[in-house]
Design a protein around this motif. Structure first.
Motif, PDB file in Angstrom:
ATOM      1  N   VAL A 217       0.842  -1.197   0.000  1.00 50.76           N
ATOM      2  CA  VAL A 217       0.000   0.000   0.000  1.00 50.76           C
ATOM      3  C   VAL A 217       0.878   1.248   0.000  1.00 50.76           C
ATOM      4  N   ASN A 218       0.567   2.156  -0.910  1.00 50.50           N
ATOM      5  CA  ASN A 218       1.282   3.428  -1.016  1.00 50.50           C
ATOM      6  C   ASN A 218       0.763   4.381   0.063  1.00 50.50           C
ATOM      7  N   PRO A 219       1.620   4.864   0.966  1.00 48.22           N
ATOM      8  CA  PRO A 219       1.141   5.755   2.024  1.00 48.22           C
ATOM      9  C   PRO A 219       0.669   7.108   1.508  1.00 48.22           C
ATOM     10  N   LEU A 220       1.024   7.465   0.274  1.00 51.31           N
ATOM     11  CA  LEU A 220       0.635   8.771  -0.261  1.00 51.31           C
ATOM     12  C   LEU A 220      -0.796   8.790  -0.780  1.00 51.31           C
ATOM     13  N   ASP A 221      -1.294   7.657  -1.282  1.00 52.06           N
ATOM     14  CA  ASP A 221      -2.658   7.642  -1.809  1.00 52.06           C
ATOM     15  C   ASP A 221      -3.506   6.501  -1.268  1.00 52.06           C
ATOM     16  N   GLY A 222      -2.923   5.604  -0.459  1.00 54.07           N
ATOM     17  CA  GLY A 222      -3.674   4.524   0.169  1.00 54.07           C
ATOM     18  C   GLY A 222      -4.065   3.400  -0.768  1.00 54.07           C
ATOM     19  N   ARG A 223      -3.524   3.395  -2.012  1.00 52.87           N
ATOM     20  CA  ARG A 223      -3.908   2.360  -2.978  1.00 52.87           C
ATOM     21  C   ARG A 223      -2.918   1.192  -2.956  1.00 52.87           C
ATOM     22  N   VAL A 224      -3.395   0.035  -3.430  1.00 48.81           N
ATOM     23  CA  VAL A 224      -2.602  -1.195  -3.426  1.00 48.81           C
ATOM     24  C   VAL A 224      -1.888  -1.325  -4.771  1.00 48.81           C
ATOM     25  N   TYR A 225      -0.541  -1.378  -4.733  1.00 48.34           N
ATOM     26  CA  TYR A 225       0.261  -1.474  -5.944  1.00 48.34           C
ATOM     27  C   TYR A 225       0.964  -2.832  -6.006  1.00 48.34           C
TER      28      TYR A 225
END
Length: 540
Positions: free
Chosen positions: A284-292
């Motif tokens: 999870v990207n802490p900048l946008d909360g999305r799963v990469y």
């Protein structure tokens, strides 16, 4: 004549007492002031209090015996020893302090627990206090729950690998794996829970899957099966911003979202278009909360939405090797974000033939899909990765760190002049090294500094250090508070006792996060970082 009355139950857990016409005494047992305590940091101090209260409405009562079998063998004795007369409405309190040196020490006491009401619970022990008096007996209990020490939430990279599984810390500078613990079982899909500071995973090759939790010792604690979780071989895992645990099977595209506290499945199903998605790991990207993740089926980066259960590839095909072609055999079983939102994959060498070992850490640019090699490391298999990207690190370093890492010191100076009040302003690297390497007791000519001047130098060093900590590792409420009073101590008149208190606060702040992992962008291999080089620079 004896009077019947309703027995008053104290807050402490009270077991049955002997039946009689009246109960003269009542026992109460507490640990750290409560009926139960949970211990997760060690050493831990436990203060047990034993209170005996005369609850007879009119008569004094005599305490005949007291006992605590668990701690009698560990040096505790009741003083004053019974028999003891207790007046009407009065009470007698005993106290015993015991230190749990480690999680293993707590588990040893848990192994002696003979309370039949607590089988199969989180490890812990119930301490029973028993008293007797003329009319009967009374018991009270206090429970201690043993938890593993949590992990530190910073940019440390964790990799699980092998059969059986070993949990390791990966060093992105040296390219080494340091084992925390090798289990006797196989697990996968690890994720770092930013809410409680533990790494979670799921067992493989067991039916049903069992939820595991790992603390700083790396030992997997078996929390049991997850209610409603479909049986699958989950190989990818991460924690979402809401604290739920997302797992995925790269081969079948099954996914599930788990509440690790309740040990229940919140949602499960199949990701859309399973023929075009294969994720070995996700983060999870802490900048946008999305799963990469990296999609091995399409050789592109992808975003998975656990709400809509869809995925979206983006960017060009990657990674591009030295010859300019896409390395279609690239495989990465470990994905990480750091707390600044940089994405990393630990996988195969993009310039090696397909099918090679996973042994290289890359930083991946989410805008260009470009791969930058960070470091080579050991070969791993049956692998997964985790990091605490969603937490707040609270990283700091002490003055000695900035003394010898000149490139880092330059980065601090890039933020502008640092005002140190009566000591002066720090504008250049020479100014900074002069402060860091100055003696707090001797002046430039070797003369002994007056106490006030010596205190000023110590304050200036810690204010300078705290300023660099805030500039390089991010502002914090605690850092802002200590810097404010530190600048006041160097710029205004105040009592030496108050200034010494401020110095203590500054020193504690600068040391508070010194053991946490540095952000991954810090390259400490560049530039001179020796005391001799730094001192020479400061003496120019």
């Amino acid at each position: 004549m004896k009077t019947q009355w309703k027995k008053v139950l104290l807050t402490g857990a009270l077991a049955g007492a002997c039946v009689a016409n009246a109960h003269d005494l009542e026992a109460d047992k507490r640990v750290n002031g409560e009926t139960s305590a949970t211990v997760s940091t060690y050493p831990a101090t436990l203060v047990f209090s034993y209170t005996v209260t005369n609850v007879h409405p009119t008569l004094p009562s005599t305490l005949l015996t007291v006992s605590d079998p668990r701690f009698a063998s560990r040096g505790f004795s009741f003083t004053p020893a019974p028999p003891v007369d207790i007046p009407v409405g009065d009470s007698l309190t005993y106290q015993f302090t015991y230190t749990l040196d480690s999680f293993e020490d707590c588990l040893a006491l848990a192994g002696e627990d003979d309370d039949p009401s607590t089988p199969g619970e989180t490890p812990g022990f119930t301490n029973t206090f028993r008293v007797t008096f003329q009319e009967g007996a009374s018991e009270a209990r206090a429970r201690v729950v043993c938890e593993q020490p949590p992990l530190t939430c910073d940019d440390t990279l964790y990799i699980s690998t092998g059969v059986p599984t070993s949990l390791n810390v990966f060093d992105p500078v040296a390219g080494t794996l340091t084992p925390l613990f090798t289990a006797s079982i196989q697990y996968n899909a690890i994720g770092f829970n930013q809410v409680d500071g533990y790494i979670y995973g799921l067992t493989e090759l067991t039916t049903p899957n069992r939820l595991l939790r790992m603390g700083s010792d790396g030992v997997p604690a078996d929390l049991g099966a997850v209610a409603g979780l479909p049986t699958s071989r989950y190989n990818a895992g991460t924690f979402l911003t809401d604290g739920s645990y997302l797992v995925h099977n790269g081969a079948t595209d099954e996914y599930a979202r788990i509440d690790v506290v309740a040990r229940t499945s919140l949602a499960s199903g199949i990701v859309d278009s399973p023929a075009t998605l294969f994720m070995s790991d996700m983060a999870v990207n802490p900048l946008d909360g999305r799963v990469y993740a990296y999609n091995h089926d399409t050789d592109r980066l992808t975003v998975f939405d656990p709400v809509t259960t869809t995925h979206t590839d983006f960017g060009p095909t990657a990674p591009v090797n030295a010859s300019g072609s896409v390395s279609t055999g690239f495989l990465a079983g470990s994905a990480f974000f750091d707390q600044e939102g940089r994405f990393y994959l630990y996988g195969t060498d993009i310039n090696a033939p397909p099918g090679g070992p996973q042994n290289t850490l890359y930083q991946v640019n989410l805008d260009t899909s470009g791969f930058t090699r960070i470091v080579g490391g050991p070969s791993v298999n049956v692998v997964d990765g985790a990091s605490c990207a969603l937490g707040e690190a609270g990283i700091t370093q002490v003055s000695g760190f900035f003394k010898v890492h000149l490139d880092v010191a330059r980065d601090c100076l890039a933020g502008g002049t640092i005002d140190l009040g009566v000591v002066g302003g720090v504008r250049t690297l020479k100014d900074m090294m002069t402060v860091f390497w100055a003696s707090p007791t001797l002046g430039p000519g070797g003369f002994v500094l007056a106490p006030a001047s010596s205190l000023n130098m110590r304050l200036a060093t810690e204010v300078l250090t705290a300023t660099c900590n805030e500039r390089l590792f991010g502002p914090t409420p605690r850092g802002a508070a200590v810097l404010k009073v530190g600048h006041e101590a160097l710029a205004t008149s105040m009592a030496d006792a108050d200034r010494r208190d401020i110095l203590t606060e500054l020193t504690a702040f600068n040391a508070s996060g010194a053991t946490r992992a540095l952000p991954l962008q810090f390259d400490l291999t560049k530039g001179p970082a020796t005391p001799l080089r730094a001192m020479r620079l400061g003496q120019r």
